[in-house]
Write an enzyme that holds these catalytic residues in place. Sequence first.
Site, PDB file in Angstrom:
ATOM      1  N   GLY A   1      -8.827  -7.339   9.112  1.00  0.00           N
ATOM      2  CA  GLY A   1      -7.768  -6.550   9.700  1.00  0.00           C
ATOM      3  C   GLY A   1      -7.225  -7.131  10.983  1.00  0.00           C
ATOM      4  O   GLY A   1      -6.333  -7.974  10.972  1.00  0.00           O
TER       5      GLY A   1
ATOM      6  N   GLN B   1       0.841  -1.192   0.000  1.00  0.00           N
ATOM      7  CA  GLN B   1       0.000   0.000   0.000  1.00  0.00           C
ATOM      8  C   GLN B   1       0.881   1.248   0.000  1.00  0.00           C
ATOM      9  O   GLN B   1       1.724   1.437   0.891  1.00  0.00           O
ATOM     10  CB  GLN B   1      -0.924   0.027   1.220  1.00  0.00           C
ATOM     11  CG  GLN B   1      -1.956   1.153   1.140  1.00  0.00           C
ATOM     12  CD  GLN B   1      -2.794   1.290   2.395  1.00  0.00           C
ATOM     13  OE1 GLN B   1      -2.283   1.642   3.453  1.00  0.00           O
ATOM     14  NE2 GLN B   1      -4.082   1.024   2.279  1.00  0.00           N
TER      15      GLN B   1
ATOM     16  N   TYR C   1      -6.422  10.621   4.761  1.00  0.00           N
ATOM     17  CA  TYR C   1      -5.065  10.963   4.316  1.00  0.00           C
ATOM     18  C   TYR C   1      -5.130  11.806   3.038  1.00  0.00           C
ATOM     19  O   TYR C   1      -6.197  12.286   2.663  1.00  0.00           O
ATOM     20  CB  TYR C   1      -4.230   9.703   4.180  1.00  0.00           C
ATOM     21  CG  TYR C   1      -4.012   9.018   5.516  1.00  0.00           C
ATOM     22  CD1 TYR C   1      -3.376   9.684   6.575  1.00  0.00           C
ATOM     23  CD2 TYR C   1      -4.483   7.730   5.761  1.00  0.00           C
ATOM     24  CE1 TYR C   1      -3.199   9.079   7.809  1.00  0.00           C
ATOM     25  CE2 TYR C   1      -4.304   7.115   7.002  1.00  0.00           C
ATOM     26  CZ  TYR C   1      -3.663   7.795   8.018  1.00  0.00           C
ATOM     27  OH  TYR C   1      -3.499   7.213   9.245  1.00  0.00           O
TER      28      TYR C   1
ATOM     29  N   ARG D   1      -7.745   2.114  -2.510  1.00  0.00           N
ATOM     30  CA  ARG D   1      -8.565   1.943  -1.310  1.00  0.00           C
ATOM     31  C   ARG D   1      -9.274   3.239  -0.949  1.00  0.00           C
ATOM     32  O   ARG D   1      -8.659   4.309  -0.916  1.00  0.00           O
ATOM     33  CB  ARG D   1      -7.706   1.498  -0.121  1.00  0.00           C
ATOM     34  CG  ARG D   1      -8.556   0.984   1.053  1.00  0.00           C
ATOM     35  CD  ARG D   1      -7.726   0.609   2.250  1.00  0.00           C
ATOM     36  NE  ARG D   1      -8.382  -0.439   3.030  1.00  0.00           N
ATOM     37  CZ  ARG D   1      -8.321  -0.537   4.352  1.00  0.00           C
ATOM     38  NH1 ARG D   1      -7.633   0.331   5.065  1.00  0.00           N
ATOM     39  NH2 ARG D   1      -8.939  -1.519   4.979  1.00  0.00           N
TER      40      ARG D   1
END
Length: 373
Positions: free
Chosen positions: A324, A100, A187, A234
């Site tokens: 996760g 990622q 982000y 994502r």
Amino acid sequence: MSRILFSRCSLGGLLLPNRVVMAPMNRNRASDGQLAPTALTARYYAQRASGGLIIAEGTPVSPQARGCARTPGIYSEAQIAGWRNVTRAVHRANGRIYLQLWHVGRVGHCSLRVDGSPPVGPSTLCLRDDRVPILAGTSEPVLVRCDPPRALATGEVKAIVGDFARAADNAMSAGFDGVEIHAANGYLFDQFRCPYLNDRTDEYGGTTEDRWRFLLETADAVADAVGKARVGVRISPLGTAHEMKPDPDPLFTYGYLACQLDRLGIGYLHVYDQSASWMHDAQNDLLQHLRSCYSRTMILCGGFDRQRAEAALRADCGDLVAFGKHFIANPDLVERLRLGAPLAPLNAKTIYKGGARGYIDYPSLEEEAVGQT
């Protein structure tokens, strides 16, 4: 019970042995000096290689992109070499692994960069309460408030597009099977998407189309660098992490993005429901809209167990399901799900602590059985 979760599928030319994905999760175990993955990181991911796909943790594409202490990068030779050890370990264990790619934007602190420069973002709007871990001369990270960001100039936005393309190329040199662009969780790309933060008057602000321009240019550049089939994106619709507000028109905003990513031929769309709520309703308008707008592989993430995962796949809400925290505490999660075995509990205190404890010492079912004899 259906066993579709354990059926094979293809992703970007990769044959996946099951539809269980390890979601990207920061673990903050990089070396202090070079911010490179260590031997512990290689062991950690190799332990979890039975997943259909591993998406390795958010990895800064440049020194400017950093937002936490001890997160490994992908912009130096030492970091590439460290990640190469990781991918070799995963591949030796017959696993498949993407990286990622990450830029935190305004979520950061001046001390995280050698030159002491401030975080950057679409605007100068600052986080009020959010905190990030820094070292501050101590052996263990401490949480401090984010520093005010500097607004990126138009040319700097375009330069970051290049940073992502170079990082993607570095990732492939390190042996990864593909890359995921992190456009979720408040982000940088999520900040540009947000009409409450993005007050720009250049080509990267204003309309929904212009606020997504940065991400779409980046996806296009990364696809040119490594091949569109090996690129994922994502997103986190309705997410509020890092003081974000839900989008005022999520159906249009995320539907537009999904259509554009589909047009570009991007390999997968990874949709994260931070609330672990709306994604579990097969009739949810947003979920159905994303599925109709994006014709390729869709990964679902957010509060799944085996029963929920099987139900989502049977309803054709997605193609793969990401787990996760369960993957942190259960290195053999696929086997436990397959058998219906109990899942080991997570030690929340060691998620970002550093060292081997709470990282590579969670036992498999086989190891638990040996320990009980």
